[in-house]
Design a protein around this motif. Structure first.
Motif, PDB file in Angstrom:
ATOM      1  N   ILE A   1       0.829  -1.201   0.000  1.00  0.00           N
ATOM      2  CA  ILE A   1       0.000   0.000   0.000  1.00  0.00           C
ATOM      3  C   ILE A   1       0.866   1.253   0.000  1.00  0.00           C
ATOM      4  CG2 ILE A   1      -1.488   1.382   1.524  1.00  0.00           C
ATOM      5  CD1 ILE A   1      -2.976  -1.134   2.193  1.00  0.00           C
ATOM      6  N   SER A   2       1.959   1.229   0.756  1.00  0.00           N
ATOM      7  CA  SER A   2       2.786   2.422   0.892  1.00  0.00           C
ATOM      8  C   SER A   2       3.464   2.807  -0.415  1.00  0.00           C
ATOM      9  CB  SER A   2       3.839   2.213   1.982  1.00  0.00           C
ATOM     10  OG  SER A   2       4.745   1.204   1.603  1.00  0.00           O
ATOM     11  N   ARG A   3       3.571   1.886  -1.358  1.00  0.00           N
ATOM     12  CA  ARG A   3       4.232   2.184  -2.616  1.00  0.00           C
ATOM     13  C   ARG A   3       3.215   2.669  -3.644  1.00  0.00           C
ATOM     14  NH1 ARG A   3       6.945  -2.802  -1.529  1.00  0.00           N
ATOM     15  NH2 ARG A   3       5.703  -3.849  -3.121  1.00  0.00           N
ATOM     16  N   GLY A   4       2.770   3.878  -3.497  1.00  0.00           N
ATOM     17  CA  GLY A   4       1.961   4.500  -4.528  1.00  0.00           C
ATOM     18  C   GLY A   4       0.470   4.309  -4.438  1.00  0.00           C
ATOM     19  N   ALA A   5      -0.052   3.703  -3.372  1.00  0.00           N
ATOM     20  CA  ALA A   5      -1.495   3.559  -3.248  1.00  0.00           C
ATOM     21  C   ALA A   5      -2.139   4.928  -3.078  1.00  0.00           C
ATOM     22  CB  ALA A   5      -1.849   2.665  -2.058  1.00  0.00           C
ATOM     23  N   VAL A   6      -3.367   5.058  -3.553  1.00  0.00           N
ATOM     24  CA  VAL A   6      -4.114   6.308  -3.470  1.00  0.00           C
ATOM     25  C   VAL A   6      -4.787   6.399  -2.101  1.00  0.00           C
ATOM     26  CG1 VAL A   6      -6.044   7.621  -4.432  1.00  0.00           C
ATOM     27  CG2 VAL A   6      -4.505   6.352  -5.958  1.00  0.00           C
ATOM     28  N   GLY A   7      -4.408   7.412  -1.321  1.00  0.00           N
ATOM     29  CA  GLY A   7      -4.956   7.569   0.027  1.00  0.00           C
ATOM     30  C   GLY A   7      -6.294   8.280   0.015  1.00  0.00           C
ATOM     31  N   VAL A   8      -7.291   7.673   0.652  1.00  0.00           N
ATOM     32  CA  VAL A   8      -8.660   8.198   0.611  1.00  0.00           C
ATOM     33  C   VAL A   8      -9.166   8.551   2.005  1.00  0.00           C
ATOM     34  CG1 VAL A   8     -11.030   7.749  -0.135  1.00  0.00           C
ATOM     35  CG2 VAL A   8      -9.110   6.749  -1.417  1.00  0.00           C
ATOM     36  N   LEU A   9      -9.742   9.738   2.127  1.00  0.00           N
ATOM     37  CA  LEU A   9     -10.424  10.177   3.347  1.00  0.00           C
ATOM     38  C   LEU A   9     -11.928  10.107   3.103  1.00  0.00           C
ATOM     39  CD1 LEU A   9     -10.836  11.663   6.079  1.00  0.00           C
ATOM     40  CD2 LEU A   9     -10.509  13.807   4.820  1.00  0.00           C
ATOM     41  N   VAL A  10     -12.664   9.506   4.032  1.00  0.00           N
ATOM     42  CA  VAL A  10     -14.121   9.385   3.920  1.00  0.00           C
ATOM     43  C   VAL A  10     -14.783  10.199   5.037  1.00  0.00           C
ATOM     44  CG1 VAL A  10     -16.093   7.815   4.106  1.00  0.00           C
ATOM     45  CG2 VAL A  10     -14.046   7.111   2.845  1.00  0.00           C
TER      46      VAL A  10
ATOM     47  N   GLU B   1      -5.807  19.535   8.824  1.00  0.00           N
ATOM     48  CA  GLU B   1      -4.788  20.523   9.175  1.00  0.00           C
ATOM     49  C   GLU B   1      -3.386  19.934   9.142  1.00  0.00           C
ATOM     50  OE1 GLU B   1      -5.707  22.304  12.894  1.00  0.00           O
ATOM     51  OE2 GLU B   1      -7.482  23.363  12.149  1.00  0.00           O
ATOM     52  N   THR B   2      -3.288  18.619   9.268  1.00  0.00           N
ATOM     53  CA  THR B   2      -1.966  17.994   9.337  1.00  0.00           C
ATOM     54  C   THR B   2      -1.731  16.911   8.290  1.00  0.00           C
ATOM     55  OG1 THR B   2      -2.775  16.361  10.952  1.00  0.00           O
ATOM     56  CG2 THR B   2      -1.822  18.404  11.814  1.00  0.00           C
ATOM     57  N   THR B   3      -2.783  16.497   7.571  1.00  0.00           N
ATOM     58  CA  THR B   3      -2.634  15.365   6.658  1.00  0.00           C
ATOM     59  C   THR B   3      -3.297  15.649   5.318  1.00  0.00           C
ATOM     60  OG1 THR B   3      -2.838  13.948   8.612  1.00  0.00           O
ATOM     61  CG2 THR B   3      -2.863  12.858   6.465  1.00  0.00           C
ATOM     62  N   ARG B   4      -2.612  15.276   4.238  1.00  0.00           N
ATOM     63  CA  ARG B   4      -3.159  15.481   2.892  1.00  0.00           C
ATOM     64  C   ARG B   4      -3.639  14.158   2.304  1.00  0.00           C
ATOM     65  NH1 ARG B   4      -1.725  14.691  -2.297  1.00  0.00           N
ATOM     66  NH2 ARG B   4       0.348  13.942  -1.732  1.00  0.00           N
ATOM     67  N   PRO B   5      -4.918  14.048   1.957  1.00  0.00           N
ATOM     68  CA  PRO B   5      -5.396  12.863   1.264  1.00  0.00           C
ATOM     69  C   PRO B   5      -5.224  13.038  -0.252  1.00  0.00           C
ATOM     70  CG  PRO B   5      -7.255  14.285   1.761  1.00  0.00           C
ATOM     71  CD  PRO B   5      -6.018  14.970   2.314  1.00  0.00           C
ATOM     72  N   ASP B   6      -5.097  11.935  -0.964  1.00  0.00           N
ATOM     73  CA  ASP B   6      -5.107  12.013  -2.429  1.00  0.00           C
ATOM     74  C   ASP B   6      -6.527  12.258  -2.914  1.00  0.00           C
ATOM     75  OD1 ASP B   6      -2.316  11.440  -2.880  1.00  0.00           O
ATOM     76  OD2 ASP B   6      -2.759   9.370  -2.301  1.00  0.00           O
ATOM     77  N   VAL B   7      -7.483  11.630  -2.220  1.00  0.00           N
ATOM     78  CA  VAL B   7      -8.896  11.750  -2.594  1.00  0.00           C
ATOM     79  C   VAL B   7      -9.734  11.968  -1.345  1.00  0.00           C
ATOM     80  CG1 VAL B   7     -10.904  10.551  -3.577  1.00  0.00           C
ATOM     81  CG2 VAL B   7      -8.659  10.301  -4.652  1.00  0.00           C
ATOM     82  N   LEU B   8     -10.691  12.882  -1.447  1.00  0.00           N
ATOM     83  CA  LEU B   8     -11.673  13.107  -0.386  1.00  0.00           C
ATOM     84  C   LEU B   8     -13.045  12.686  -0.888  1.00  0.00           C
ATOM     85  CD1 LEU B   8     -12.989  14.417   2.158  1.00  0.00           C
ATOM     86  CD2 LEU B   8     -12.933  16.602   0.911  1.00  0.00           C
ATOM     87  N   LEU B   9     -13.697  11.797  -0.145  1.00  0.00           N
ATOM     88  CA  LEU B   9     -15.093  11.440  -0.408  1.00  0.00           C
ATOM     89  C   LEU B   9     -15.916  12.009   0.737  1.00  0.00           C
ATOM     90  CD1 LEU B   9     -14.990   7.652  -1.436  1.00  0.00           C
ATOM     91  CD2 LEU B   9     -14.813   9.657  -2.894  1.00  0.00           C
ATOM     92  N   THR B  10     -16.892  12.837   0.429  1.00  0.00           N
ATOM     93  CA  THR B  10     -17.671  13.438   1.514  1.00  0.00           C
ATOM     94  C   THR B  10     -19.152  13.529   1.193  1.00  0.00           C
ATOM     95  OG1 THR B  10     -17.850  15.363   2.990  1.00  0.00           O
ATOM     96  CG2 THR B  10     -17.310  15.817   0.684  1.00  0.00           C
ATOM     97  N   ASP B  11     -19.955  13.381   2.244  1.00  0.00           N
ATOM     98  CA  ASP B  11     -21.387  13.651   2.170  1.00  0.00           C
ATOM     99  C   ASP B  11     -21.565  15.151   2.366  1.00  0.00           C
ATOM    100  OD1 ASP B  11     -24.105  13.391   2.068  1.00  0.00           O
ATOM    101  OD2 ASP B  11     -24.299  12.308   3.972  1.00  0.00           O
ATOM    102  N   LEU B  12     -22.782  15.654   2.139  1.00  0.00           N
ATOM    103  CA  LEU B  12     -23.051  17.078   2.353  1.00  0.00           C
ATOM    104  C   LEU B  12     -23.726  17.340   3.688  1.00  0.00           C
ATOM    105  CD1 LEU B  12     -24.195  18.363  -1.153  1.00  0.00           C
ATOM    106  CD2 LEU B  12     -21.928  18.446  -0.104  1.00  0.00           C
ATOM    107  N   GLY B  13     -24.820  16.616   3.952  1.00  0.00           N
ATOM    108  CA  GLY B  13     -25.572  16.840   5.180  1.00  0.00           C
ATOM    109  C   GLY B  13     -24.950  16.116   6.359  1.00  0.00           C
ATOM    110  N   LEU B  14     -24.160  16.835   7.154  1.00  0.00           N
ATOM    111  CA  LEU B  14     -23.470  16.252   8.302  1.00  0.00           C
ATOM    112  C   LEU B  14     -24.019  16.857   9.592  1.00  0.00           C
ATOM    113  CD1 LEU B  14     -19.923  16.388   6.717  1.00  0.00           C
ATOM    114  CD2 LEU B  14     -21.308  14.327   7.078  1.00  0.00           C
TER     115      LEU B  14
END
Length: 233
Positions: free
Chosen positions: A5-14, A52-65
């Motif tokens: 995973i560490s070798r080039g995997a796309v990091g995703v935040l949900v 504030e401290t971490t950069r994701p490659d991709v962000l997946l987000t809902d709207l109504g939180l």
């Protein structure tokens, strides 16, 4: 597994407040070897703190939180990490929400009730330069751009606005606006993907934007593009 995973995997935040949907998204990401689930949150505040401290490659987000809107997260992510790709996964097909997300920096917009979603494939397409959208959302966006172009072009530009795109930049942005990935654009124009990315970076700088969606809207707003009519050099 972790070394792979560490070798080039796309990091995703949900970011998703519904527990069932959040688990479904996380499992879809974890099932793809090209992707890595970084973390998942159920509300705005912890997501903003994490960004504030971490950069994701991709962000997946809902709207109504529970504590606000996913648009807040999109704005924060785009401002801090302009290279992060953002996709909205939500129930809302409201035009104002769709356009607000795109203007904030989202490049994908998928409805939860649009049938079975291949989230992993959508994330990989997004990362490759695509713009995954549910068909109803894509039609809405295209109609808005077409309908809004003429009055906007007459209203917004200022006397000092001399921004222009080269023929190559305009051709690339036209193709991107039609949903082509960077790889597809490179093939159509017989250039490398790196060349396409360089042109996109130049376009962002000229238009003062941070995402594909913003670039398309801003170019149309200034009357620089004709949707559906790719230019050739």
């Amino acid at each position: 597994m972790l070394d792979q995973i560490s070798r080039g995997a796309v990091g995703v935040l949900v970011v998703e407040d519904d527990a069932v949907t959040r688990k479904t998204l996380c499992l879809a990401i974890e099932s793809a070897p090209e992707l890595k689930l970084l973390t998942a949150f159920d509300s705005v505040k912890p997501a903003l703190a994490w960004l504030e401290t971490t950069r994701p490659d991709v962000l997946l987000t809902d709207l109504g939180l529970p504590d606000g809107s996913g648009i807040e997260i999109i704005h924060a992510c785009t401002h801090r990490y302009p290279q992060t790709d953002i996709m909205v996964v939500t129930m809302s097909s409201d035009e104002a929400n769709v356009l607000a997300c795109i203007e904030a920096g989202a490049s994908g917009y998928v409805l939860k009730d649009a049938g079975k979603m291949d989230i992993a494939r959508a994330v990989l397409d997004l990362r490759a330069g695509g713009a995954p959208m549910s068909p109803t959302i894509a039609r809405m966006v295209l109609a808005k751009v077409r309908d809004g172009k003429k009055p906007q072009a007459a209203t917004f530009p200022t006397a000092g606005d001399t921004t222009s795109l080269t023929k190559r930049e305009a051709a690339i942005l036209d193709l991107i606006a039609q949903g082509d990935s960077y790889g597809e654009v490179a093939k159509l124009l017989s250039v490398s993907v790196g060349t396409v990315q360089t042109h996109i970076k130049n376009i962002y700088g000229k238009l003062a934007v941070h995402s594909r969606g913003e670039a398309v809207f801003e170019a149309h707003r200034r009357g620089l593009l004709k949707l559906g009519h790719p230019r050739s050099e």
